[in-house]
Design an enzyme around this catalytic site. Structure first.
Site, PDB file in Angstrom:
ATOM      1  N   ASN A   9       0.864  -1.185   0.000  1.00  0.00           N
ATOM      2  CA  ASN A   9       0.000   0.000   0.000  1.00  0.00           C
ATOM      3  C   ASN A   9       0.901   1.234   0.000  1.00  0.00           C
ATOM      4  OD1 ASN A   9      -1.817   2.056   0.461  1.00  0.00           O
ATOM      5  ND2 ASN A   9      -2.218   1.502   2.603  1.00  0.00           N
ATOM      6  N   LYS A  11       0.071   4.231  -0.234  1.00  0.00           N
ATOM      7  CA  LYS A  11      -0.607   5.402   0.335  1.00  0.00           C
ATOM      8  C   LYS A  11      -0.455   6.602  -0.613  1.00  0.00           C
ATOM      9  CE  LYS A  11       0.458   3.613   4.875  1.00  0.00           C
ATOM     10  NZ  LYS A  11      -0.067   3.664   6.225  1.00  0.00           N
ATOM     11  N   HIS A  95      -9.605   0.838   4.429  1.00  0.00           N
ATOM     12  CA  HIS A  95      -8.367   1.042   5.185  1.00  0.00           C
ATOM     13  C   HIS A  95      -8.661   1.967   6.368  1.00  0.00           C
ATOM     14  CE1 HIS A  95      -4.324   2.382   6.192  1.00  0.00           C
ATOM     15  NE2 HIS A  95      -3.880   1.304   5.562  1.00  0.00           N
ATOM     16  N   GLU A  97      -7.145   4.410   7.556  1.00  0.00           N
ATOM     17  CA  GLU A  97      -6.956   5.845   7.294  1.00  0.00           C
ATOM     18  C   GLU A  97      -8.184   6.428   6.598  1.00  0.00           C
ATOM     19  OE1 GLU A  97      -3.154   5.497   5.352  1.00  0.00           O
ATOM     20  OE2 GLU A  97      -2.258   4.944   7.272  1.00  0.00           O
ATOM     21  N   GLU A 167      -5.607  -5.349  10.252  1.00  0.00           N
ATOM     22  CA  GLU A 167      -4.667  -4.259  10.485  1.00  0.00           C
ATOM     23  C   GLU A 167      -5.049  -3.521  11.773  1.00  0.00           C
ATOM     24  OE1 GLU A 167      -2.539  -3.057   6.663  1.00  0.00           O
ATOM     25  OE2 GLU A 167      -4.281  -1.772   6.863  1.00  0.00           O
ATOM     26  N   GLY A 173       1.931   2.134  10.753  1.00  0.00           N
ATOM     27  CA  GLY A 173       2.842   3.276  10.646  1.00  0.00           C
ATOM     28  C   GLY A 173       3.473   3.683  11.965  1.00  0.00           C
ATOM     29  N   SER A 214       3.113  -2.241  10.428  1.00  0.00           N
ATOM     30  CA  SER A 214       4.552  -2.207  10.708  1.00  0.00           C
ATOM     31  C   SER A 214       5.274  -3.511  10.352  1.00  0.00           C
ATOM     32  CB  SER A 214       4.807  -1.827  12.182  1.00  0.00           C
ATOM     33  OG  SER A 214       4.313  -0.517  12.434  1.00  0.00           O
TER      34      SER A 214
HETATM   35  C1  PEP Z   1      -0.920   0.063   5.810  1.00  0.00           C
HETATM   36  O1  PEP Z   1      -0.902   1.223   5.413  1.00  0.00           O
HETATM   37  O2  PEP Z   1      -1.815  -0.701   5.439  1.00  0.00           O
HETATM   38  C2  PEP Z   1       0.137  -0.396   6.711  1.00  0.00           C
HETATM   39  C3  PEP Z   1       0.053  -1.591   7.211  1.00  0.00           C
HETATM   40  O3  PEP Z   1       1.135   0.518   6.978  1.00  0.00           O
HETATM   41  P1  PEP Z   1       2.548   0.195   7.693  1.00  0.00           P
HETATM   42  O4  PEP Z   1       3.087  -1.081   7.091  1.00  0.00           O
HETATM   43  O5  PEP Z   1       3.394   1.375   7.375  1.00  0.00           O
HETATM   44  O6  PEP Z   1       2.278   0.033   9.151  1.00  0.00           O
END
Ligand code: PEP
Length: 253
Positions: A9, A11, A95, A97, A167, A173, A214
């Site tokens: 992803n 973003k 997601h 976000e 997630e 993040g 992460s």
């Molecule tokens: C994501 O944006 O779906 C995600 C898991 O981000 P990160 O790997 O940076 O935690």
């Protein structure tokens, strides 16, 4: 057998010219891989076309990060599943976000999941609890509700095409990943259990569930060793070939 899947992803990162560079770095590292792992890159809308062109014939999939559920209409600024399906096979939906900053809710996510399936796309439906919900002991309640509502009225014959990404919001993040065993437990006891209640045991065992939050080169292997984790949705680490490539390799070993 569930085929492992690693999706990146991106973003709101990478202009089209930056995206071309990242894809060529990834391609040179992926050349020696067999097709054991389903690899998906999800750039911003403006980079979907150039990325799709570079990936043609490689077996690596392209995905979007969001879409509207309607085919067309007066929805300024939106992109429809029909438009995306010309270039993408995958789409990330719900997601955290988008839920947190753009007011997305389970009902809208559900419409999008069904629209993606109707247009032959693979929805990667994200679910996960916030830190507050986690600390209040509400993980089961939150995650099972998101799964149930997100998959509401999905045709039983299509459920196997859906990819679910667990997630936990507090892990995205932050550099603070869930423990591999903890993520596996949520996926087995909450997510697969909820799929089983709505669609039966076979569907619960067939549907792919990724972990996201992460994930990086140094911890990926531990997640992929877990029996109920079928791969990863990777944010930050998908923007660096030196991080993303070892994650993909770990998923295939
Ligand atoms: C994501 O944006 O779906 C995600 C898991 O981000 P990160 O790997 O940076 O935690």
């Amino acid at each position: 057998m569930r085929r492992p899947c690693v999706a990146g992803n991106w973003k709101m990162f990478e202009t089209a010219s930056e995206a071309r560079i990242l894809v060529s770095e990834l391609l040179s590292g992926l050349i020696e891989l067999d097709n054991k792992v389903e690899i998906v890159l999800c750039p911003p809308f403006t980079s979907i076309l150039p990325v799709a062109a570079l990936l043609e014939g490689t077996g690596i999939g392209v995905g979007a990060q969001n879409m509207h559920w309607e085919t067309s209409g007066a929805f300024t600024g939106e992109i429809s599943p029909v438009m995306l399906a010309e270039f993408c096979k995958y789409v990330i939906l719900g997601h955290s976000e988008r839920r947190a900053y753009f007011g997305e809710n389970d009902e809208g996510v559900n419409r999008k999941v069904k629209a993606a399936l109707e247009n032959g796309m693979v929805p990667i439906m994200c679910v996960g609890e916030t830190l507050e919900e986690n600390e209040a002991g509400k993980t089961r309640q939150v995650v099972s509700t998101q799964v149930r509502n997100g998959l509401n009225d999905v045709d039983a014959s299509s459920i196997m095409k859906v990819v679910i990404a667990y997630e936990p919001v507090w892990a995205i993040g932050t550099g603070r990943a869930a423990t591999a065993a903890g993520a596996n437990q949520v996926i087995a006891d909450i997510i697969r259990n909820e799929v089983s209640l709505s669609f039966g045991d076979d569907a619960a065992q067939a549907v792919r569930v990724l972990y996201g939050g992460s994930v990086k080169a140094s911890n990926a292997e531990e997640f992929f060793r877990q029996v109920d984790i079928d791969g990863a949705l990777v944010g930050g680490a998908s923007l660096k070939a030196t991080e993303f490539l070892p994650i993909v390799r770990a998923a295939g070993s």
